[in-house]
Design a protein around this motif. Structure first.
Motif: not given
Length: 93
Positions: A53-63
């Motif tokens: 019920d809590e997906p991750v909000t950051v993704k590969a490539g984010d600073l």
């Protein structure tokens, strides 16, 4: 950003490549290794799927910006990386 990282973090964990520590001050003074501060920014290389019920909000490539003592340092394929919970990340820059 090409990512050849084969490690996959679990749950809400994120793998980050920290930014390089400053070698010189703005005035041109060289900083010795013993006086360098730990970087507080880095690039996300991989992110887990998140908790139920809590997906991750950051993704590969984010600073991202993270706390000074956040994460665990580890060596993977001759690179110094950090693994931490998403909640240790303070902001996406």
């Amino acid at each position: 950003m090409a990512n050849n990282l084969k490690a996959v973090p679990l749950h809400d964990r994120v793998i980050i490549k920290p930014a390089k520590a400053a070698e010189k001050t703005t005035g041109g003074i060289i900083i010795p290794d013993t006086a360098k501060e730990k970087p507080l920014t880095g690039v996300v290389l991989a992110a887990g799927p998140g908790k139920k019920d809590e997906p991750v909000t950051v993704k590969a490539g984010d600073l991202v910006l993270f706390g000074k003592y956040a994460g665990t340092e580890f060596r993977y394929e001759n690179e110094e990386l950090l693994i931490m919970r998403e909640s240790d990340i303070l902001a996406i820059v």
